[in-house]
Write a protein that holds these residues in place. Structure first.
Motif, PDB file in Angstrom:
ATOM      1  N   ALA A   1     -19.216  82.161   1.171  1.00  0.00           N
ATOM      2  CA  ALA A   1     -18.064  82.786   0.518  1.00  0.00           C
ATOM      3  C   ALA A   1     -16.835  82.775   1.418  1.00  0.00           C
ATOM      4  O   ALA A   1     -16.934  82.951   2.638  1.00  0.00           O
ATOM      5  CB  ALA A   1     -18.410  84.222   0.130  1.00  0.00           C
ATOM      6  N   GLY A   2     -15.670  82.576   0.808  1.00  0.00           N
ATOM      7  CA  GLY A   2     -14.421  82.624   1.557  1.00  0.00           C
ATOM      8  C   GLY A   2     -13.329  81.849   0.849  1.00  0.00           C
ATOM      9  O   GLY A   2     -13.599  80.904   0.112  1.00  0.00           O
ATOM     10  N   ASP A   3     -12.087  82.270   1.083  1.00  0.00           N
ATOM     11  CA  ASP A   3     -10.922  81.641   0.474  1.00  0.00           C
ATOM     12  C   ASP A   3     -10.238  80.763   1.511  1.00  0.00           C
ATOM     13  O   ASP A   3      -9.629  81.266   2.468  1.00  0.00           O
ATOM     14  CB  ASP A   3      -9.968  82.722  -0.030  1.00  0.00           C
ATOM     15  CG  ASP A   3      -8.771  82.147  -0.783  1.00  0.00           C
ATOM     16  OD1 ASP A   3      -8.566  80.914  -0.737  1.00  0.00           O
ATOM     17  OD2 ASP A   3      -8.045  82.940  -1.405  1.00  0.00           O
ATOM     18  N   LEU A   4     -10.341  79.454   1.362  1.00  0.00           N
ATOM     19  CA  LEU A   4      -9.763  78.537   2.333  1.00  0.00           C
ATOM     20  C   LEU A   4      -8.250  78.701   2.443  1.00  0.00           C
ATOM     21  O   LEU A   4      -7.672  78.446   3.516  1.00  0.00           O
ATOM     22  CB  LEU A   4     -10.089  77.094   1.961  1.00  0.00           C
ATOM     23  CG  LEU A   4     -11.530  76.638   2.165  1.00  0.00           C
ATOM     24  CD1 LEU A   4     -11.705  75.221   1.625  1.00  0.00           C
ATOM     25  CD2 LEU A   4     -11.913  76.696   3.641  1.00  0.00           C
ATOM     26  N   SER A   5      -7.586  79.116   1.381  1.00  0.00           N
ATOM     27  CA  SER A   5      -6.125  79.185   1.408  1.00  0.00           C
ATOM     28  C   SER A   5      -5.610  80.313   2.288  1.00  0.00           C
ATOM     29  O   SER A   5      -4.443  80.290   2.710  1.00  0.00           O
ATOM     30  CB  SER A   5      -5.576  79.341  -0.011  1.00  0.00           C
ATOM     31  OG  SER A   5      -5.955  80.594  -0.561  1.00  0.00           O
ATOM     32  N   THR A   6      -6.453  81.310   2.579  1.00  0.00           N
ATOM     33  CA  THR A   6      -6.015  82.452   3.386  1.00  0.00           C
ATOM     34  C   THR A   6      -6.887  82.666   4.618  1.00  0.00           C
ATOM     35  O   THR A   6      -6.739  83.662   5.321  1.00  0.00           O
ATOM     36  CB  THR A   6      -6.027  83.739   2.555  1.00  0.00           C
ATOM     37  OG1 THR A   6      -7.368  83.990   2.080  1.00  0.00           O
ATOM     38  CG2 THR A   6      -5.088  83.628   1.363  1.00  0.00           C
TER      39      THR A   6
ATOM     40  N   LEU B   1       0.811  72.269   2.415  1.00  0.00           N
ATOM     41  CA  LEU B   1      -0.418  72.522   1.664  1.00  0.00           C
ATOM     42  C   LEU B   1      -1.113  73.782   2.161  1.00  0.00           C
ATOM     43  O   LEU B   1      -1.087  74.093   3.351  1.00  0.00           O
ATOM     44  CB  LEU B   1      -1.386  71.329   1.821  1.00  0.00           C
ATOM     45  CG  LEU B   1      -0.877  69.949   1.415  1.00  0.00           C
ATOM     46  CD1 LEU B   1      -1.911  68.891   1.780  1.00  0.00           C
ATOM     47  CD2 LEU B   1      -0.562  69.910  -0.074  1.00  0.00           C
ATOM     48  N   LYS B   2      -1.776  74.485   1.241  1.00  0.00           N
ATOM     49  CA  LYS B   2      -2.616  75.612   1.639  1.00  0.00           C
ATOM     50  C   LYS B   2      -4.002  75.136   2.064  1.00  0.00           C
ATOM     51  O   LYS B   2      -4.644  75.752   2.922  1.00  0.00           O
ATOM     52  CB  LYS B   2      -2.726  76.621   0.499  1.00  0.00           C
ATOM     53  CG  LYS B   2      -1.444  77.386   0.231  1.00  0.00           C
ATOM     54  CD  LYS B   2      -1.658  78.468  -0.808  1.00  0.00           C
ATOM     55  CE  LYS B   2      -0.403  79.294  -1.009  1.00  0.00           C
ATOM     56  NZ  LYS B   2      -0.609  80.373  -2.012  1.00  0.00           N
TER      57      LYS B   2
ATOM     58  N   GLU C   1     -10.385  71.540   3.572  1.00  0.00           N
ATOM     59  CA  GLU C   1     -10.189  72.318   4.794  1.00  0.00           C
ATOM     60  C   GLU C   1      -8.982  73.249   4.669  1.00  0.00           C
ATOM     61  O   GLU C   1      -7.993  72.932   3.995  1.00  0.00           O
ATOM     62  CB  GLU C   1      -9.992  71.363   5.980  1.00  0.00           C
ATOM     63  CG  GLU C   1      -9.917  72.037   7.339  1.00  0.00           C
ATOM     64  CD  GLU C   1     -11.135  72.898   7.602  1.00  0.00           C
ATOM     65  OE1 GLU C   1     -10.983  74.132   7.620  1.00  0.00           O
ATOM     66  OE2 GLU C   1     -12.243  72.342   7.779  1.00  0.00           O
ATOM     67  N   THR C   2      -9.062  74.404   5.321  1.00  0.00           N
ATOM     68  CA  THR C   2      -7.934  75.322   5.407  1.00  0.00           C
ATOM     69  C   THR C   2      -6.834  74.746   6.293  1.00  0.00           C
ATOM     70  O   THR C   2      -7.123  74.022   7.255  1.00  0.00           O
ATOM     71  CB  THR C   2      -8.384  76.675   5.981  1.00  0.00           C
ATOM     72  OG1 THR C   2      -7.246  77.531   6.105  1.00  0.00           O
ATOM     73  CG2 THR C   2      -9.030  76.528   7.340  1.00  0.00           C
ATOM     74  N   THR C   3      -5.593  75.033   5.980  1.00  0.00           N
ATOM     75  CA  THR C   3      -4.494  74.680   6.880  1.00  0.00           C
ATOM     76  C   THR C   3      -3.974  75.904   7.631  1.00  0.00           C
ATOM     77  O   THR C   3      -3.293  75.760   8.645  1.00  0.00           O
ATOM     78  CB  THR C   3      -3.332  74.042   6.110  1.00  0.00           C
ATOM     79  OG1 THR C   3      -2.812  74.981   5.159  1.00  0.00           O
ATOM     80  CG2 THR C   3      -3.791  72.785   5.386  1.00  0.00           C
ATOM     81  N   ARG C   4      -4.303  77.085   7.150  1.00  0.00           N
ATOM     82  CA  ARG C   4      -3.810  78.309   7.798  1.00  0.00           C
ATOM     83  C   ARG C   4      -4.319  78.407   9.234  1.00  0.00           C
ATOM     84  O   ARG C   4      -3.570  78.771  10.145  1.00  0.00           O
ATOM     85  CB  ARG C   4      -4.240  79.545   7.001  1.00  0.00           C
ATOM     86  CG  ARG C   4      -3.649  80.842   7.534  1.00  0.00           C
ATOM     87  CD  ARG C   4      -4.120  82.044   6.727  1.00  0.00           C
ATOM     88  NE  ARG C   4      -3.491  83.273   7.176  1.00  0.00           N
ATOM     89  CZ  ARG C   4      -3.887  83.983   8.221  1.00  0.00           C
ATOM     90  NH1 ARG C   4      -4.932  83.567   8.941  1.00  0.00           N
ATOM     91  NH2 ARG C   4      -3.265  85.083   8.558  1.00  0.00           N
ATOM     92  N   ILE C   5      -5.595  78.103   9.443  1.00  0.00           N
ATOM     93  CA  ILE C   5      -6.164  78.217  10.785  1.00  0.00           C
ATOM     94  C   ILE C   5      -5.496  77.255  11.763  1.00  0.00           C
ATOM     95  O   ILE C   5      -5.349  77.560  12.947  1.00  0.00           O
ATOM     96  CB  ILE C   5      -7.694  77.992  10.729  1.00  0.00           C
ATOM     97  CG1 ILE C   5      -8.369  79.272  10.232  1.00  0.00           C
ATOM     98  CG2 ILE C   5      -8.255  77.588  12.074  1.00  0.00           C
ATOM     99  CD1 ILE C   5      -9.853  79.178  10.135  1.00  0.00           C
ATOM    100  N   THR C   6      -5.083  76.091  11.267  1.00  0.00           N
ATOM    101  CA  THR C   6      -4.452  75.134  12.177  1.00  0.00           C
ATOM    102  C   THR C   6      -3.108  75.642  12.683  1.00  0.00           C
ATOM    103  O   THR C   6      -2.612  75.166  13.710  1.00  0.00           O
ATOM    104  CB  THR C   6      -4.252  73.760  11.507  1.00  0.00           C
ATOM    105  OG1 THR C   6      -3.299  73.868  10.444  1.00  0.00           O
ATOM    106  CG2 THR C   6      -5.570  73.225  10.974  1.00  0.00           C
TER     107      THR C   6
END
Length: 243
Positions: free
Chosen positions: A46-51, A134-135, A168-173
């Motif tokens: 579970a998890g929201d890649l965008s955030t 991109l998110k 893949e998430t972009t927030r973490i980058t």
């Protein structure tokens, strides 16, 4: 003293399945308990890649470790973008519960910097574009992923690689990274000499950013060594575990 268990952390655009060939090789050689975690938002976790944040990744990994009932001193094995989440996980586990950390061609930004500020081409322009516009980033095209992650793989291995690719998430980058609370357990680096995603010269810079590295083992392999040379990687990990 040998590690009591090993925990494997995948990198960007991958999930836990990328470790399957190496886990198989390890199980043929050792009875050490093994766990490959899925970061949130992929392969059923579970998890929201965008955030998604590094802290959420750490909480998810801690949950999976508890659910697996792993005990004793853990060896943490991280690949690529796990270089930003594994130190944070180690800080939560604390030194008493750690055997060692193994960094396999990991991205280690300078203190207070981000992944997107730390990469070279060909990944740098992709990461910068995705972080700006991109998110989440769709899986890389199979042909490009084979070139950048799997150069030198067999066709069968490249087909398997394609099955492990994910959004893949972009927030973490973009997230600024701190390792100030990382415990002082042994740190080992596996340097991949044919890596196109993180060049050998950049890996050496990341080793300096990390600091306190006990050993560096050079391997003539592409970025996804856990798929391309699982037996060799398994042998290396067992040597580190027994050190």
């Amino acid at each position: 003293m040998m590690a009591d268990a090993m925990v494997f952390i995948h990198g960007g655009q991958h999930d836990a399945r990328c470790w399957d060939p190496t886990l198989l090789a390890l199980r043929e050689r050792s009875s050490t308990p093994l766990l490959a975690v899925n970061l949130p938002g992929r392969n059923g976790e579970a998890g929201d890649l965008s955030t998604l944040s590094i802290a959420e990744c750490v909480n998810s990994m801690l949950k999976q470790i508890r659910e697996a009932k792993l005990q004793g001193k853990l060896m943490l094995v991280g690949h690529s973008m796990a270089g930003i989440s594994m130190p944070a996980l180690a800080a939560e586990l604390n030194e008493a519960n750690l055997h060692s950390m193994v960094f396999i061609s990991c991205c280690i930004p300078k203190e207070g910097r981000s992944v997107v500020e730390s990469l070279d081409p060909p990944m740098a322009p992709i990461a910068k574009f995705a972080a700006k516009y991109l998110k989440t980033l769709p899986p890389l095209p199979k042909a490009f992923a084979s070139w950048v992650f799997g150069n030198g793989m067999t066709n069968q291995q490249k087909r398997f690689l394609a099955t492990t690719l994910c959004r893949e998430t972009t927030r973490i980058t973009r997230e600024q990274v701190s390792r100030t609370n990382m415990p002082h357990c042994p740190r080992h680096w596996i340097l991949l000499e044919r890596d196109r995603a993180i060049s050998p010269s950049r890996q050496r810079e990341f080793i300096n950013n990390l600091g306190g590295v006990s050993s560096v083992e050079s391997v003539d392999c592409c970025h996804d060594v856990m798929i391309a040379k699982p037996e060799l990687l398994a042998d290396s990990l067992l040597r580190i575990s027994n050190a």
